[in-house]
Design an enzyme around this catalytic site. Structure first.
Site, mmCIF file in Angstrom:
data_model
loop_
_atom_site.group_PDB
_atom_site.id
_atom_site.type_symbol
_atom_site.label_atom_id
_atom_site.label_comp_id
_atom_site.label_asym_id
_atom_site.label_seq_id
_atom_site.Cartn_x
_atom_site.Cartn_y
_atom_site.Cartn_z
ATOM 1 N N LYS A 83 0.871 -1.179 0.000
ATOM 2 C CA LYS A 83 0.000 0.000 0.000
ATOM 3 C C LYS A 83 0.903 1.223 0.000
ATOM 4 O O LYS A 83 2.033 1.179 0.500
ATOM 5 C CB LYS A 83 -0.968 -0.024 1.178
ATOM 6 C CG LYS A 83 -0.550 0.614 2.481
ATOM 7 C CD LYS A 83 -0.968 2.026 2.641
ATOM 8 C CE LYS A 83 -0.001 2.640 3.647
ATOM 9 N NZ LYS A 83 -0.102 4.008 3.931
ATOM 10 N N HIS A 84 0.408 2.287 -0.598
ATOM 11 C CA HIS A 84 1.198 3.520 -0.643
ATOM 12 C C HIS A 84 0.255 4.687 -0.426
ATOM 13 O O HIS A 84 -0.889 4.651 -0.870
ATOM 14 C CB HIS A 84 1.892 3.634 -2.006
ATOM 15 C CG HIS A 84 2.894 4.749 -2.058
ATOM 16 N ND1 HIS A 84 4.106 4.683 -1.416
ATOM 17 C CD2 HIS A 84 2.851 5.955 -2.657
ATOM 18 C CE1 HIS A 84 4.772 5.800 -1.637
ATOM 19 N NE2 HIS A 84 4.031 6.599 -2.380
ATOM 20 N N SER A 85 0.752 5.705 0.253
ATOM 21 C CA SER A 85 -0.089 6.872 0.505
ATOM 22 C C SER A 85 0.542 8.090 -0.157
ATOM 23 O O SER A 85 1.767 8.164 -0.296
ATOM 24 C CB SER A 85 -0.195 7.051 2.025
ATOM 25 O OG SER A 85 -0.207 8.397 2.359
ATOM 26 N N ARG A 170 12.121 18.403 -10.886
ATOM 27 C CA ARG A 170 10.748 18.913 -10.670
ATOM 28 C C ARG A 170 10.680 19.764 -9.408
ATOM 29 O O ARG A 170 9.998 20.794 -9.372
ATOM 30 C CB ARG A 170 9.767 17.738 -10.541
ATOM 31 C CG ARG A 170 9.469 17.055 -11.854
ATOM 32 C CD ARG A 170 8.740 15.745 -11.606
ATOM 33 N NE ARG A 170 7.490 15.920 -10.907
ATOM 34 C CZ ARG A 170 6.948 14.998 -10.109
ATOM 35 N NH1 ARG A 170 7.528 13.832 -9.912
ATOM 36 N NH2 ARG A 170 5.805 15.231 -9.521
ATOM 37 N N SER A 185 5.997 8.887 -11.221
ATOM 38 C CA SER A 185 7.001 8.886 -10.160
ATOM 39 C C SER A 185 6.668 7.824 -9.103
ATOM 40 O O SER A 185 7.504 6.970 -8.762
ATOM 41 C CB SER A 185 7.047 10.277 -9.530
ATOM 42 O OG SER A 185 7.816 10.280 -8.364
ATOM 43 N N LYS A 190 6.940 1.738 -7.242
ATOM 44 C CA LYS A 190 6.100 0.656 -6.711
ATOM 45 C C LYS A 190 6.129 -0.559 -7.637
ATOM 46 O O LYS A 190 6.195 -1.699 -7.186
ATOM 47 C CB LYS A 190 4.649 1.157 -6.540
ATOM 48 C CG LYS A 190 4.489 2.065 -5.356
ATOM 49 C CD LYS A 190 4.540 1.282 -4.061
ATOM 50 C CE LYS A 190 5.321 2.020 -3.009
ATOM 51 N NZ LYS A 190 5.444 1.253 -1.752
HETATM 52 N N1 URA Z 1 5.679 11.086 -4.175
HETATM 53 C C1 URA Z 1 6.506 10.640 -5.151
HETATM 54 O O1 URA Z 1 7.188 9.641 -4.997
HETATM 55 N N2 URA Z 1 6.534 11.329 -6.308
HETATM 56 C C2 URA Z 1 5.789 12.429 -6.544
HETATM 57 O O2 URA Z 1 5.862 12.979 -7.623
HETATM 58 C C3 URA Z 1 4.946 12.878 -5.513
HETATM 59 C C4 URA Z 1 4.903 12.177 -4.329
#
Ligand code: URA
Length: 435
Positions: A83-85, A170, A185, A190
């Site tokens: 899971k990622h937030s 960026r 990104s 992931k």
């Molecule tokens: N988290 C990331 O890994 N990349 C993004 O561009 C924004 C949040």
């Protein structure tokens, strides 16, 4: 191919081919494309956007710019989940969910991040634990996943290196807030984990990274579509970040809360618990470890109640070199409550400002090289809707000295709106989106 011709094409709002996108990612990685050209390409994408195919190609090209974890030789015979937030304040879910999913039969090679902007970072929280190694070698990391079921680690040197370079550009060229670039990104990293399925927690509200509900929703849809298109079944939940998610915000304070949560000590914060179960249920259903969300939630609750998830957490900490005397986590010199000063209901919380207050206490970084003070932050945070009087503690502030405490108290009070009427309950999970 000439990179300036590819940039010109995107500048003129034309669609890029797979070969052109791969050429760009490869050039970023090997250094043949300059920082100026990366910046120009990011700005062209920021304004003219990518369609689903281009976004997927960019994600895959960035994923393939470095190592992809291959799990074949580990014969896991179970789904690889994560899971990622998108980042929040008091978002300690990963610390509990990784061992909970592992205990329910999944394998979780969680690659987490550091604090970004006003949001806290899972890696920074884990580093409150003495000895905890967030950078085991990729091979050791894979062995630990096989042996224990989960790890939580940082992005190693050769995982999606194109992202690292593009992100750095960026960050200093006002091109972070692009849904296309954020999607590529996050997912390049992931997908390099070799996942079967992913659940994304996309935050909405005053502490979220995206400024509006609509943009958070577009980001959630984009991530679900691209990841699924790339072969990793993904569900994205839009969840509330209009208040600190846990009852604490900081590093050691959040680790303490996670430990109490897993050990079943005291009362679990109900919002934190609901989001943890909701995200976990999606992961288990997507990974085919449960037939329904109800069954998945029951399984997750069981591994909490019988202490098995805590056992796995403890094993993970030991395997990553950490000390498990959690009563010896760093403590601040000044710990005392901030009082309300007026009467009424807590109606709103500027969560972003509370995240900034944690940074100002020393719990986050102003510049990348800053050292973090793991001991500081807030806990015993009263939720929105609480009735307060002038002598009600709104939260405990953990500060390194009295001056820092005073500044944090002022910031904390200013971040709350206290008024006469009790606010309506908000949903915790707004929407669940699939491709
Ligand atoms: N988290 C990331 O890994 N990349 C993004 O561009 C924004 C949040």
């Amino acid at each position: 191919m000439l990179i300036q011709e590819i940039i010109r094409k995107k500048r003129d709002n034309q669609t890029l081919t797979r070969e052109e996108i791969q050429f760009y990612s490869q050039g970023v990685t090997d250094g043949s494309i300059s920082e100026g050209q990366i910046a120009a390409m990011c700005m062209a994408i920021y304004f003219n956007k990518l369609n689903l195919d281009e976004r997927t190609e960019l994600t895959l090209a960035m994923r393939d710019s470095g190592d992809n974890l291959n799990w074949d030789k580990y014969h896991l015979n179970a789904p690889i989940l994560d899971k990622h937030s998108t980042g929040g304040v008091g978002d300690v879910v990963s610390l509990m969910l990784a061992p909970m999913l592992a205990t329910c039969g999944g394998f979780v090679p969680m690659i987490a991040g550091r604090g970004l902007g006003h949001t806290g970072g899972t890696l920074d929280k884990l580093e409150s634990i003495k000895g905890f190694d967030i950078f085991p070698s990729p091979q050791k990391m894979q062995e630990l996943v096989k042996q224990i079921g989960c790890v939580i680690v940082g992005q190693t040197g050769n995982l999606a290196p194109a992202d690292r370079k593009i992100y750095a550009t960026r960050d200093v060229t006002a091109t972070v807030e692009s849904i296309d670039l954020i999607t590529a990104s996050i997912l390049s990293k992931k997908l390099a984990e070799g996942l079967t399925s992913l659940v994304m927690d996309v935050k909405v509200g005053s502490g979220a990274f995206m400024p509006t509900y609509e943009l958070s929703k577009q980001l959630a849809q984009s991530i679900a579509a691209v990841a699924t298109h790339a072969g990793c079944q993904t569900t994205a939940l839009l969840t509330d970040m209009n208040e600190v998610l846990a009852s604490s915000a900081g590093n050691a304070v959040e680790v303490r809360e996670a430990v109490r949560y897993l050990r079943n000590e005291g009362t679990r914060n109900p919002r934190l618990h609901e989001i943890t179960l909701a995200l976990g249920a999606e992961a288990l259903v997507n990974g085919k470890l449960a037939a329904t969300r109800e069954e998945a939630r029951q399984n997750l609750q069981n591994v909490l109640d019988n202490g098995k998830a805590y056992e796995i957490f403890e094993k993970m900490v030991i395997a990553q070199g950490g000390h498990t005397q959690f009563d010896q986590l760093p403590t601040a010199a000044v710990i005392k409550p901030v009082f309300a000063q007026s009467e009424g209901y807590i109606q709103a919380m500027n969560t972003r400002d509370i995240g900034i207050a944690v940074i100002n206490l020393g719990g986050g970084r102003r510049i990348a090289s800053d050292e973090i003070d793991h001991s500081v932050g807030f806990d015993e945070i009263l939720p929105i809707g609480s009735k307060v009087h002038p002598d009600t503690p709104l939260a405990m502030i953990h500060a390194k000295n009295e001056d820092a405490w005073q500044a944090a108290a002022q910031a904390y009070r200013a971040a709350l709106t206290i008024g006469e009427t009790q606010p309506e309950n908000r949903p915790i999970v707004y929407e669940t989106l699939t491709a």
